[in-house]
Scaffold this active site. Structure first.
Site, PDB file in Angstrom:
ATOM      1  N   ARG A 254       0.819  -1.214   0.000  1.00  0.00           N
ATOM      2  CA  ARG A 254       0.000   0.000   0.000  1.00  0.00           C
ATOM      3  C   ARG A 254       0.855   1.266   0.000  1.00  0.00           C
ATOM      4  O   ARG A 254       0.472   2.279  -0.576  1.00  0.00           O
ATOM      5  CB  ARG A 254      -0.944  -0.010   1.195  1.00  0.00           C
ATOM      6  CG  ARG A 254      -2.097  -0.995   1.005  1.00  0.00           C
ATOM      7  CD  ARG A 254      -2.937  -1.203   2.258  1.00  0.00           C
ATOM      8  NE  ARG A 254      -3.269  -0.009   2.989  1.00  0.00           N
ATOM      9  CZ  ARG A 254      -4.508   0.455   3.198  1.00  0.00           C
ATOM     10  NH1 ARG A 254      -5.547  -0.194   2.709  1.00  0.00           N
ATOM     11  NH2 ARG A 254      -4.704   1.541   3.904  1.00  0.00           N
TER      12      ARG A 254
ATOM     13  N   ARG B 264       0.890  13.301  -9.365  1.00  0.00           N
ATOM     14  CA  ARG B 264       0.765  14.745  -9.158  1.00  0.00           C
ATOM     15  C   ARG B 264       2.054  15.486  -9.534  1.00  0.00           C
ATOM     16  O   ARG B 264       2.002  16.593 -10.071  1.00  0.00           O
ATOM     17  CB  ARG B 264       0.379  15.062  -7.715  1.00  0.00           C
ATOM     18  CG  ARG B 264      -1.030  14.673  -7.375  1.00  0.00           C
ATOM     19  CD  ARG B 264      -2.050  15.540  -8.124  1.00  0.00           C
ATOM     20  NE  ARG B 264      -3.384  15.213  -7.696  1.00  0.00           N
ATOM     21  CZ  ARG B 264      -4.318  14.692  -8.487  1.00  0.00           C
ATOM     22  NH1 ARG B 264      -4.059  14.461  -9.764  1.00  0.00           N
ATOM     23  NH2 ARG B 264      -5.505  14.408  -8.018  1.00  0.00           N
TER      24      ARG B 264
ATOM     25  N   HIS C  29       1.844  15.935 -13.117  1.00  0.00           N
ATOM     26  CA  HIS C  29       0.895  17.001 -13.456  1.00  0.00           C
ATOM     27  C   HIS C  29       1.536  18.380 -13.317  1.00  0.00           C
ATOM     28  O   HIS C  29       1.128  19.334 -13.985  1.00  0.00           O
ATOM     29  CB  HIS C  29      -0.350  16.919 -12.571  1.00  0.00           C
ATOM     30  CG  HIS C  29      -1.218  15.749 -12.885  1.00  0.00           C
ATOM     31  ND1 HIS C  29      -2.008  15.149 -11.921  1.00  0.00           N
ATOM     32  CD2 HIS C  29      -1.434  15.057 -14.022  1.00  0.00           C
ATOM     33  CE1 HIS C  29      -2.661  14.142 -12.474  1.00  0.00           C
ATOM     34  NE2 HIS C  29      -2.329  14.065 -13.745  1.00  0.00           N
TER      35      HIS C  29
ATOM     36  N   SER D  81       8.347   0.312   8.198  1.00  0.00           N
ATOM     37  CA  SER D  81       9.375  -0.359   8.995  1.00  0.00           C
ATOM     38  C   SER D  81      10.779   0.114   8.652  1.00  0.00           C
ATOM     39  O   SER D  81      11.681   0.063   9.490  1.00  0.00           O
ATOM     40  CB  SER D  81       9.313  -1.873   8.779  1.00  0.00           C
ATOM     41  OG  SER D  81       9.748  -2.203   7.457  1.00  0.00           O
TER      42      SER D  81
ATOM     43  N   SER E 288      -2.115   0.588   8.206  1.00  0.00           N
ATOM     44  CA  SER E 288      -3.071   1.527   7.597  1.00  0.00           C
ATOM     45  C   SER E 288      -2.839   2.973   8.000  1.00  0.00           C
ATOM     46  O   SER E 288      -2.873   3.874   7.158  1.00  0.00           O
ATOM     47  CB  SER E 288      -4.511   1.137   7.931  1.00  0.00           C
ATOM     48  OG  SER E 288      -4.865  -0.060   7.280  1.00  0.00           O
TER      49      SER E 288
ATOM     50  N   GLU F 158       0.156   4.381   6.185  1.00  0.00           N
ATOM     51  CA  GLU F 158      -0.109   4.529   4.750  1.00  0.00           C
ATOM     52  C   GLU F 158      -1.015   5.727   4.470  1.00  0.00           C
ATOM     53  O   GLU F 158      -0.783   6.477   3.512  1.00  0.00           O
ATOM     54  CB  GLU F 158      -0.724   3.238   4.208  1.00  0.00           C
ATOM     55  CG  GLU F 158       0.235   2.063   4.294  1.00  0.00           C
ATOM     56  CD  GLU F 158      -0.424   0.732   4.613  1.00  0.00           C
ATOM     57  OE1 GLU F 158       0.323  -0.253   4.786  1.00  0.00           O
ATOM     58  OE2 GLU F 158      -1.670   0.659   4.709  1.00  0.00           O
TER      59      GLU F 158
ATOM     60  N   ASP G 127       0.442  14.558  -0.457  1.00  0.00           N
ATOM     61  CA  ASP G 127      -0.440  15.600  -0.985  1.00  0.00           C
ATOM     62  C   ASP G 127      -0.076  16.980  -0.437  1.00  0.00           C
ATOM     63  O   ASP G 127      -0.146  17.977  -1.160  1.00  0.00           O
ATOM     64  CB  ASP G 127      -1.903  15.280  -0.690  1.00  0.00           C
ATOM     65  CG  ASP G 127      -2.494  14.258  -1.658  1.00  0.00           C
ATOM     66  OD1 ASP G 127      -1.852  13.969  -2.698  1.00  0.00           O
ATOM     67  OD2 ASP G 127      -3.600  13.764  -1.390  1.00  0.00           O
TER      68      ASP G 127
END
Length: 185
Positions: free
Chosen positions: A46, A57, A60, A88, A149, A152, A160
């Site tokens: 992930r 991006r 872009h 990790s 999770s 990630e 972003d």
């Protein structure tokens, strides 16, 4: 709990992790990205998906950027930067990439929960993201989410945020970037 209750808890966890990222490390990485000839990203599982969204991006914005391992990836050279997202910091395949990039003379950045890991120690720039490891039995960091999770998700938000900072530095906006968006769909 209902699904939306879980969503609110995830957002609460994310607000705690994002507020703990060292701004000076983030700015140092943004500056290196801005100065690099080419930008390469890598991550397993992930974390790799998050890296791909970051490269999209960057593209872009008109930056020469690649995901390591894709068939259209350019060659890594001196003056390039490799950004590795690894909770990790011990993923064997990523360690090999980092060692190769360093031997070529490129800059390596690690985004990890474990700055003292193998990848963290090899990196020229390390950004520590708070979060629990996949095996949470030995972790001080608590999350309701499974495995990595939280790391990630924080990684995606951090990528972003770096995009927004680079856009600001380059004087770009969403409209100017849209011209580089895929248009054959």
């Amino acid at each position: 709990m209902q699904t939306t209750d879980y969503l609110n808890e995830v957002i609460t966890e994310l607000s705690h992790t994002t507020s703990q990222i060292a701004n000076e490390d983030a700015e140092r990485l943004v500056n290196h990205i801005s100065e690099a000839k080419k930008v390469f990203t890598a991550g397993a599982g992930r974390s790799g998906f998050m890296a791909k969204s970051f490269v999209m991006r960057l593209m872009h914005m008109g930056l020469d950027s690649y995901v390591v391992g894709e068939t259209v990836t350019a060659n890594f050279e001196e003056g390039d930067i490799l950004i590795v997202g690894s909770g990790s910091g011990e993923t064997k395949g990523l360690i090999s990439m980092v060692e190769k990039a360093k031997s070529i003379g490129g800059t390596v950045a690690a985004i990890t929960t474990a700055p003292q890991s193998t990848i963290g120690k090899l990196a020229d720039i390390t950004v520590k993201l708070p979060g629990a490891p996949k095996d949470q039995t030995q972790s001080e960091y608590k999350t309701i989410q499974p495995m990595g999770s939280l790391f990630e998700q924080t990684l995606l938000l951090f990528y972003d945020a770096m995009i927004l900072r680079i856009m600001e530095k380059k004087g770009l906006n969403s409209y100017t970037m849209y011209g580089k968006h895929a248009n054959l769909e």
